[in-house]
Each structure stands twice: as structure tokens, then as C-alpha cells.
Motif scaffolding. Structure first.
Motif, PDB file in Angstrom:
ATOM      1  N   ALA A 196       0.897  -1.159   0.000  1.00 11.19           N
ATOM      2  CA  ALA A 196       0.000   0.000   0.000  1.00 11.19           C
ATOM      3  C   ALA A 196       0.927   1.198   0.000  1.00 11.19           C
ATOM      4  O   ALA A 196       1.482   1.563   1.019  1.00 11.19           O
ATOM      5  CB  ALA A 196      -0.909   0.003   1.220  1.00 11.19           C
ATOM      6  N   ASN A 197       1.092   1.810  -1.143  1.00 10.89           N
ATOM      7  CA  ASN A 197       2.319   2.521  -1.461  1.00 10.89           C
ATOM      8  C   ASN A 197       2.321   4.000  -1.080  1.00 10.89           C
ATOM      9  O   ASN A 197       1.616   4.806  -1.694  1.00 10.89           O
ATOM     10  CB  ASN A 197       2.581   2.399  -2.963  1.00 10.89           C
ATOM     11  N   PRO A 198       3.147   4.382  -0.100  1.00 10.30           N
ATOM     12  CA  PRO A 198       3.403   5.809   0.114  1.00 10.30           C
ATOM     13  C   PRO A 198       4.244   6.345  -1.041  1.00 10.30           C
ATOM     14  O   PRO A 198       5.096   5.642  -1.583  1.00 10.30           O
ATOM     15  CB  PRO A 198       4.171   5.839   1.433  1.00 10.30           C
ATOM     16  N   ARG A 199       4.007   7.607  -1.407  1.00 13.39           N
ATOM     17  CA  ARG A 199       4.648   8.088  -2.633  1.00 13.39           C
ATOM     18  C   ARG A 199       5.436   9.381  -2.457  1.00 13.39           C
ATOM     19  O   ARG A 199       6.586   9.479  -2.846  1.00 13.39           O
ATOM     20  CB  ARG A 199       3.573   8.286  -3.723  1.00 13.39           C
ATOM     21  N   ALA A 200       4.807  10.413  -1.921  1.00 10.51           N
ATOM     22  CA  ALA A 200       5.463  11.717  -1.801  1.00 10.51           C
ATOM     23  C   ALA A 200       5.584  12.091  -0.330  1.00 10.51           C
ATOM     24  O   ALA A 200       4.761  11.698   0.500  1.00 10.51           O
ATOM     25  CB  ALA A 200       4.676  12.788  -2.553  1.00 10.51           C
ATOM     26  N   VAL A 201       6.616  12.873  -0.008  1.00  4.53           N
ATOM     27  CA  VAL A 201       6.813  13.326   1.365  1.00  4.53           C
ATOM     28  C   VAL A 201       7.286  14.774   1.332  1.00  4.53           C
ATOM     29  O   VAL A 201       8.153  15.143   0.533  1.00  4.53           O
ATOM     30  CB  VAL A 201       7.822  12.432   2.121  1.00  4.53           C
ATOM     31  N   VAL A 202       6.680  15.609   2.184  1.00  4.08           N
ATOM     32  CA  VAL A 202       7.058  17.017   2.304  1.00  4.08           C
ATOM     33  C   VAL A 202       7.069  17.399   3.780  1.00  4.08           C
ATOM     34  O   VAL A 202       6.509  16.696   4.627  1.00  4.08           O
ATOM     35  CB  VAL A 202       6.101  17.951   1.527  1.00  4.08           C
ATOM     36  N   VAL A 203       7.700  18.537   4.077  1.00  2.00           N
ATOM     37  CA  VAL A 203       7.863  19.011   5.450  1.00  2.00           C
ATOM     38  C   VAL A 203       7.298  20.418   5.558  1.00  2.00           C
ATOM     39  O   VAL A 203       7.457  21.229   4.642  1.00  2.00           O
ATOM     40  CB  VAL A 203       9.358  19.013   5.844  1.00  2.00           C
ATOM     41  N   ASN A 204       6.636  20.709   6.672  1.00  5.13           N
ATOM     42  CA  ASN A 204       6.252  22.084   6.990  1.00  5.13           C
ATOM     43  C   ASN A 204       7.226  22.597   8.046  1.00  5.13           C
ATOM     44  O   ASN A 204       7.129  22.226   9.220  1.00  5.13           O
ATOM     45  CB  ASN A 204       4.822  22.152   7.516  1.00  5.13           C
ATOM     46  N   PRO A 205       8.188  23.449   7.673  1.00  7.00           N
ATOM     47  CA  PRO A 205       9.192  23.896   8.641  1.00  7.00           C
ATOM     48  C   PRO A 205       8.628  24.798   9.727  1.00  7.00           C
ATOM     49  O   PRO A 205       9.281  25.008  10.748  1.00  7.00           O
ATOM     50  CB  PRO A 205      10.207  24.643   7.765  1.00  7.00           C
ATOM     51  N   ALA A 206       7.416  25.329   9.522  1.00  9.53           N
ATOM     52  CA  ALA A 206       6.815  26.183  10.546  1.00  9.53           C
ATOM     53  C   ALA A 206       6.316  25.370  11.736  1.00  9.53           C
ATOM     54  O   ALA A 206       6.228  25.882  12.855  1.00  9.53           O
ATOM     55  CB  ALA A 206       5.672  26.991   9.943  1.00  9.53           C
ATOM     56  N   THR A 207       5.981  24.094  11.505  1.00 10.75           N
ATOM     57  CA  THR A 207       5.439  23.253  12.578  1.00 10.75           C
ATOM     58  C   THR A 207       6.234  21.971  12.786  1.00 10.75           C
ATOM     59  O   THR A 207       5.980  21.240  13.743  1.00 10.75           O
ATOM     60  CB  THR A 207       3.985  22.867  12.264  1.00 10.75           C
ATOM     61  N   ASN A 208       7.165  21.669  11.878  1.00  9.29           N
ATOM     62  CA  ASN A 208       7.939  20.418  11.885  1.00  9.29           C
ATOM     63  C   ASN A 208       7.059  19.189  11.686  1.00  9.29           C
ATOM     64  O   ASN A 208       7.438  18.079  12.079  1.00  9.29           O
ATOM     65  CB  ASN A 208       8.764  20.275  13.172  1.00  9.29           C
ATOM     66  N   LEU A 209       5.908  19.371  11.060  1.00 14.63           N
ATOM     67  CA  LEU A 209       5.068  18.233  10.697  1.00 14.63           C
ATOM     68  C   LEU A 209       5.479  17.724   9.320  1.00 14.63           C
ATOM     69  O   LEU A 209       5.915  18.492   8.457  1.00 14.63           O
ATOM     70  CB  LEU A 209       3.593  18.618  10.703  1.00 14.63           C
ATOM     71  N   VAL A 210       5.325  16.421   9.128  1.00 12.91           N
ATOM     72  CA  VAL A 210       5.710  15.756   7.889  1.00 12.91           C
ATOM     73  C   VAL A 210       4.455  15.150   7.270  1.00 12.91           C
ATOM     74  O   VAL A 210       3.637  14.538   7.978  1.00 12.91           O
ATOM     75  CB  VAL A 210       6.758  14.658   8.161  1.00 12.91           C
ATOM     76  N   TYR A 211       4.308  15.311   5.948  1.00 17.27           N
ATOM     77  CA  TYR A 211       3.119  14.823   5.249  1.00 17.27           C
ATOM     78  C   TYR A 211       3.534  13.800   4.198  1.00 17.27           C
ATOM     79  O   TYR A 211       4.420  14.064   3.377  1.00 17.27           O
ATOM     80  CB  TYR A 211       2.374  15.987   4.596  1.00 17.27           C
ATOM     81  N   VAL A 212       2.890  12.628   4.235  1.00 11.05           N
ATOM     82  CA  VAL A 212       3.209  11.531   3.324  1.00 11.05           C
ATOM     83  C   VAL A 212       1.933  11.120   2.603  1.00 11.05           C
ATOM     84  O   VAL A 212       0.920  10.816   3.251  1.00 11.05           O
ATOM     85  CB  VAL A 212       3.799  10.320   4.081  1.00 11.05           C
ATOM     86  N   THR A 213       1.980  11.100   1.265  1.00 12.40           N
ATOM     87  CA  THR A 213       0.816  10.637   0.514  1.00 12.40           C
ATOM     88  C   THR A 213       0.904   9.133   0.294  1.00 12.40           C
ATOM     89  O   THR A 213       1.988   8.578   0.137  1.00 12.40           O
ATOM     90  CB  THR A 213       0.714  11.334  -0.854  1.00 12.40           C
ATOM     91  N   ASN A 214      -0.263   8.477   0.274  1.00 15.32           N
ATOM     92  CA  ASN A 214      -0.328   7.050  -0.022  1.00 15.32           C
ATOM     93  C   ASN A 214      -1.251   6.865  -1.218  1.00 15.32           C
ATOM     94  O   ASN A 214      -2.462   7.119  -1.130  1.00 15.32           O
ATOM     95  CB  ASN A 214      -0.843   6.266   1.187  1.00 15.32           C
TER      96      ASN A 214
END
Length: 617
Positions: free
Chosen positions: A124-142
Motif C-alpha cells: 500500500a504505497n506511500p509516494r510523496a513526502v514534504v515538510v512544513n518547517p513552521a510546525t515540523n510536521l511531515v506529510y506523506v501521501t499514499n
């Protein structure tokens, strides 16, 4: 052979030499099938995700050699590292394992794996990853689940390195981009023909919710944004178009026809230009961001696959041409006037990364089919992210560990970049250190200071300082189809001298008065010595002495070894006050040393005028 034939052959040879692509500097062997690349300019490191060897190669940009190979998969399985992200604020590198369904957290600079976080499941494939430097949260699309995983990347948080929530989006969320200024996350849903807009403002009632779903062309494949204007650009690979989205109103401003199968998009915010790589037409479309119109089409190599640019007013844009040859690939360089040149690289160039913190930056090319990385040296050009170093008095210092200051400012409009980091190095040192931002952190204009900890050697020294706005973090998915190169400002240089030449110093002076401890009356004719200077003076009728043109030996904040001022007496003092005292002379200032004592056997005179001797006091 006739002279005419010889001349013709010479012309043909010269022409062939001019038309042949220049060669890159050399190939750096990495793992199997380098798929995604990312630059960390502050550390002069390039990270390469090798999709078929389940590891990440770390390249030292100073030596162009692999220093570390980090295994990110499990033995006997295929994890397929397919995308990378970097957060310079926390020193973390994130690697998406496409087949394993994991987000691997790598701690820098130790290059060790901190943890592996499920962001889906096997296949179940994660594909893209980005970072929000204002909050240090990381977002990964599947792409299989149609979800965005929100991972807590804040080390001080109690939920650090865990999934906070998941956000349903469209089908096959292929690409992602963060606008930290507007607190928006954009997701390109390739199979839904839409872009999901997610509110990522932690203070908003709709945080982590889809607040708009914007229809696009057919199969939106790559997207990026211009942080200066807030516009989002979406490349639709099956309708051969680019949608321009207003990041404030979440509306489509324009749909622009481009070449066949657009698969990569790059923005130069300083010039407000957008470059689109058209895979099947072997061209790059150039869009004017001000008018949202196609301005020109540039012919490049065969199968343009990836883009990256030096984001300055005169910076070049680079195009990786995947199928240019069975033996070698090429990179097309598009200069500021849209002229082109070719550089031969390895086979199957498919990803690009740029280290911008060299005086002359380096472009790294991931060659998918030859398992290596090529290096190209470009020119930097002028930047709209400017840094100024405050000059020292006389361009020198007598402090062996001085504090140097300055400012950095983003000039782009209407959304100037927010400065996240300022880096410095001294005398061309290989690595850069982070300066302390003392005012305006996270704003378009920041004041900073550099406090040197090691004592300077005598001579000239050159300080280099460079700012990086929030694009220093990975705001656009970096899997070879969209550039994640940082918007790095111009490198400011300042040369100063330690210690300052004596003819550039403004001398100080030492003065004082000797009076009777009990009556306050002055003592006349007493000898006072300034020991290190080898000078002596006698007190006048009012008890004053003075030494003019005394070289400074320190500053108020950083005193150097002090002068010794000594009162020379033939008879002992009838008090406990020491005969010798120390004093620090500040440039352009006077240092006062008084004595109040009584000498046995010497009658006190009547007080004279308290007016000090002529000169500055």
C-alpha cells in the motif's frame, strides 16, 4: 591533399567539437537505480535514494565521494526508497519506502536510523513526502489508500515520530507541495483529476481538513508553487496542459497548453518564470508567471525527465534527458537568455539536486541506468535574497573572538520568502555553521550574529554569509518529477584584519589624579609609570597626570590584557591602596586611574584648582 580540403576538414572537426556535448566532471558510484536526490547545502551533502538496493547514499560535495551508505530496508525484502525530504530545523532526513509502506527517519549528521513509521502497509504505497518547517510536521501521501499521513516531526512533542492523523484525499495522490506562508498543503490526485487543498494551520478550526477540491486537467502528475506569488502550478500529463491555481482564493486562474506529456515543473521565483518538461515532445515550455501565458518553447534532449534550477535573476535551469543515448544521457542547460548547451552524463539521468552554498554551485545528476551520479559546475547569478555584513571599525578588530553581525532580506513580492536559516563560514572552510538569528526569525527580513569561538590567527580573514528561506526544507515532493532545490540567497563576503594595523586605530589615553587621603589636597611632582608602554609622567600642581596617544588594548565587551599604571614613591603610603593598578584602554576613550593616599612625613598642600590639565578627559 589540397589546402582547401584541409581547411574544410578543419572546419568540420571544429564544428563537431562544438556540437558534441561537454562532459560532466566525473561519475560517483552509488547504489542500484538512483531514483530520488536531495541536497543539504549547509552540510555540503547530497542524499541519493537507490530504489533497487534499498539504501541511501550520502555524497560529500566537497570531495564528490560517497562517505556513508544507509540501509533503509530489511534483508531479504524490497523496500524501494522512492522519495526524500529534509528538515534543516530538526536535522532529520525522511525516506519513503514505496513497497514497505514505511517512512524512515534518519538523524543527521550521525546518519543513523531513528525509527521507521508505518504510513500504509506492505504494497500500500506511500509516494510523496514534504515538510512544513513552521510546525515540523511531515506529510506523506499514499497512492493506494488515497490518504495523507500527518507525522509529528517535532522532537519536543509527546507524539514525536508518530502518525497524528490521516486525511482522505482523491485517488492516487501522486505529488504534494507545502506553502508555509499560507499554511496550505496541495495534493495532486492523478486518478481523480483534481488538487486537494488542506488547511495545515495548527490554530485553525479546519486544521488537517480538505478545504477545497479543485478540478484540473487529465492526470495531474506534478505540481509546484511559487512562494513569492502564492500560485500553484499543476502539470497534467494526459491533457498536455498546466493549471495555474490562485493559492489565496483556491481558484483556477488559467489553463495553459504545453507540450506532450508534461511530467516535471520548476519555478524560478526571482524571475517569476515556470519551466515545464514535456517528455514526449522533447521540449521545455516556459510560462510567464505574471501573465500566466506561454512565452517560449525550448528544444532540449530526448525524453526530458526532471528539472532543477538555480533560483536567481540570472540562474540557469537544468533538464535531465533520460533517453538521449543508449550509452550516455545528457543534461540540457537553459541559460537566462534561453540559450541551451548539452552536458554528457551517465545513462538514464532522471533526478537532479543542486548544492547552492558553494561560491560556484554544483549540480548533481542521478543516472538511473548506470548507478552513478554526475557533477556539473554552473554559474550562480544574482539573487533576490540578499545578505549584508556590518563592517567593523576600520575593517578590523583587536578582539580574537569577535561577534560579527548583519542582516538578510527577501525582496520578492507580494509574498517575500520567510528567512529560516542563515549560514556562515570563515576563510573558505569546507562546512557551514548556522548563525544566530537575533531579530525577525521567520520573517522576510532578519538580523543575525556570528560569534566566533576559536581565537583568530593574526592576519586577514574572510567571512561568508548566506541566507536560506523556508524552501530550505523540502516543500515539494522530491522524487525526480518536481524540484526541491532551496531558494538560497547570494553569498555575502567581508574581509577584515586581526589585529588591526596600528595606523587604523584611534588611540586612547590614560589619566588620573593623586590626592591626600584625608584632606583631598593634590600631590605635585609624583612619578607615574605606564609600564608596558615604557612611559612616565609627573603630577602637576593640581595633582593630575596624563598619557596621550595610548594604543587601545581591548574593548568594553572583550578586554585584552590590561596596562599597568604604577605610582612611584620614595616614602611609603600611609594607606592600603596598591601602588600598581591595571587599566584597559578603549579605542578613542580615556581610562582614569586615581590614587587617594597619605605619605608619612609629607605635609599636605592647600588644594589647588580642581580643573584637570588641558586635553581630553
Amino acid at each position: 591533399m589540397s589546402r582547401r580540403l584541409l581547411s574544410l576538414m578543419s572546419v568540420l572537426v571544429a564544428t563537431a567539437t562544438l556540437l558534441a556535448p561537454a562532459a560532466a566532471q566525473g561519475a560517483i558510484p552509488v547504489g542500484r537505480a538512483p531514483y530520488a536526490m536531495l541536497a543539504n547545502p549547509a552540510a555540503h551533502e547530497i542524499y541519493v535514494a537507490n530504489i533497487f538496493s534499498d539504501n541511501v547514499s550520502v555524497i560529500d560535495a566537497n570531495t564528490d565521494s560517497v562517505t556513508t551508505t544507509i540501509s533503509v530496508g530489511r534483508a531479504g525484502t524490497i523496500s524501494a526508497p522512492a522519495a526524500l525530504a529534509h528538515n534543516p530545523a530538526t536535522g532529520k532526513l525522511y525516506c519513503v519506502n514505496y513497497w514497505a509502506g514505511k517512512l524512515v527517519v534518519i538523524s543527521l549528521p550521525s546518519k543513523t536510523i531513528e525509527t521507521s513509521i508505518p504510513v500504509g502497509y506492505s504494497h500500500a504505497n506511500p509516494r510523496a513526502v514534504v515538510v512544513n518547517p513552521a510546525t515540523n510536521l511531515v506529510y506523506v501521501t499514499n497512492i493506494t489508500q488515497g490518504l495523507v499521513y500527518v507525522v509529528d516531526g517535532e522532537p519536543a512533542s509527546p507524539t514525536y515520530n508518530t502518525v497524528r492523523t490521516t486525511i482522505p484525499v482523491g485517488f492516487y495522490p501522486r505529488s504534494a507541495a507545502v506553502n508555509a506562508t499560507l499554511s496550505r498543503l496541495y495534493i495532486a490526485n492523478t486518478s481523480s483529476n483534481s488538487v486537494s487543498v488542506i488547511d495545515i494551520d495548527p490554530l485553525s478550526a479546519s486544521c488537517n481538513q480538505v478545504i477545497a477540491t479543485i478540478p484540473t486537467g487529465v492526470q495531474p502528475y506534478a505540481l509546484t508553487l511559487n512562494h513569492a506569488t502564492g500560485k500553484v502550478y499543476v502539470a497534467n500529463r494526459s491533457s498536455n496542459s498546466v493549471n495555474v491555481i490562485d493559492g489565496v482564493t483556491n481558484s483556477v486562474l488559467a489553463t495553459i497548453a504545453v507540450g506532450s506529456h508534461p511530467r516535471a515543473v520548476e519555478v524560478n521565483p526571482d524571475r517569476d518564470l515556470v519551466y515545464v518538461a514535456n517528455r514526449d515532445s522533447n521540449t521545455v515550455s516556459v510560462i510567464d508567471g505574471a501573465s500566466d501565458a506561454l512565452t517560449r518553447t525550448v528544444t532540449v534532449g530526448t525524453t526530458p525527465y526532471a528539472l532543477a534550477g538555480i533560483r536567481t535573476l540570472t540562474g540557469d535551469t537544468y533538464v535531465a534527458n533520460y533517453h538521449d543515448s543508449s550509452t550516455t544521457g545528457t543534461v540540457t542547460t537553459i541559460d537566462a537568455a534561453f540559450g541551451t548547451s548539452e552536458t554528457a552524463v551517465g545513462r538514464g539521468p532522471s533526478s537532479l539536486a543542486i548544492d547552492t552554498l558553494f561560491a560556484k554551485p554544483k549540480v548533481y545528476v542521478g543516472n538511473y541506468n548506470s548507478n552513478d551520479v554526475s557533477v556539473i559546475d554552473p554559474d550562480f547569478g544574482a539573487s533576490s535574497l540578499l545578505t549584508t555584513i556590518d563592517p567593523l571599525p576600520g575593517d578590523g578588530t583587536d578582539d580574537p573572538t569577535p561577534v560579527l553581525t548583519g542582516s538578510s532580506t527577501s525582496l520578492v513580492q507580494p509574498f517575500p520568502g520567510r528567512i529560516m536559516s542563515v549560514y556562515w563560514r570563515l576563510d573558505g572552510h569546507d562546512s557551514w555553521s548556522e548563525a544566530r538569528i537575533v531579530e525577525g526569525d521567520g520573517t522576510p527580513s532578519a538580523r543575525w550574529e556570528v560569534a566566533l569561538e576559536e581565537s583568530l590567527a593574526a592576519g586577514e580573514h574572510t567571512l561568508q554569509v548566506c541566507a536560506m528561506d523556508m524552501t530550505g526544507a523540502t516543500l515539494v515532493s522530491s522524487d525526480g518529477f518536481a524540484s526541491s532545490s532551496a531558494h538560497t540567497g547570494a553569498i555575502a563576503s567581508y574581509t577584515f584584519t586581526y589585529p588591526r594595523p596600528s595606523d587604523e586605530r584611534e588611540d586612547g589615553w590614560v589619566f588620573g589624579r593623586v590626592t591626600d587621603e584625608y584632606t583631598g589636597r593634590p600631590y605635585r611632582g609624583l612619578l607615574v609609570e605606564l609600564k608596558q608602554a615604557g612611559r612616565a609622567a609627573r603630577t602637576d600642581a593640581r595633582g593630575y597626570y596624563r598619557f596621550n596617544t595610548v594604543p587601545p588594548n581591548g574593548s568594553g565587551e572583550f578586554p585584552a590584557p590590561a596596562y599597568i599604571v604604577r605610582l612611584v614613591l620614595r616614602k611609603p603610603l600611609a594607606s592600603h591602596e596598591p601602588l600598581s593598578k591595571t587599566v584597559t584602554v578603549i579605542e578613542g576613550s580615556g581610562a582614569r586611574v586615581d590614587w587617594s593616599a597619605h605619605m608619612r612625613g609629607r605635609p599636605a598642600r592647600r588644594p589647588a584648582s580642581a580643573r584637570p590639565p588641558a586635553g581630553r578627559v
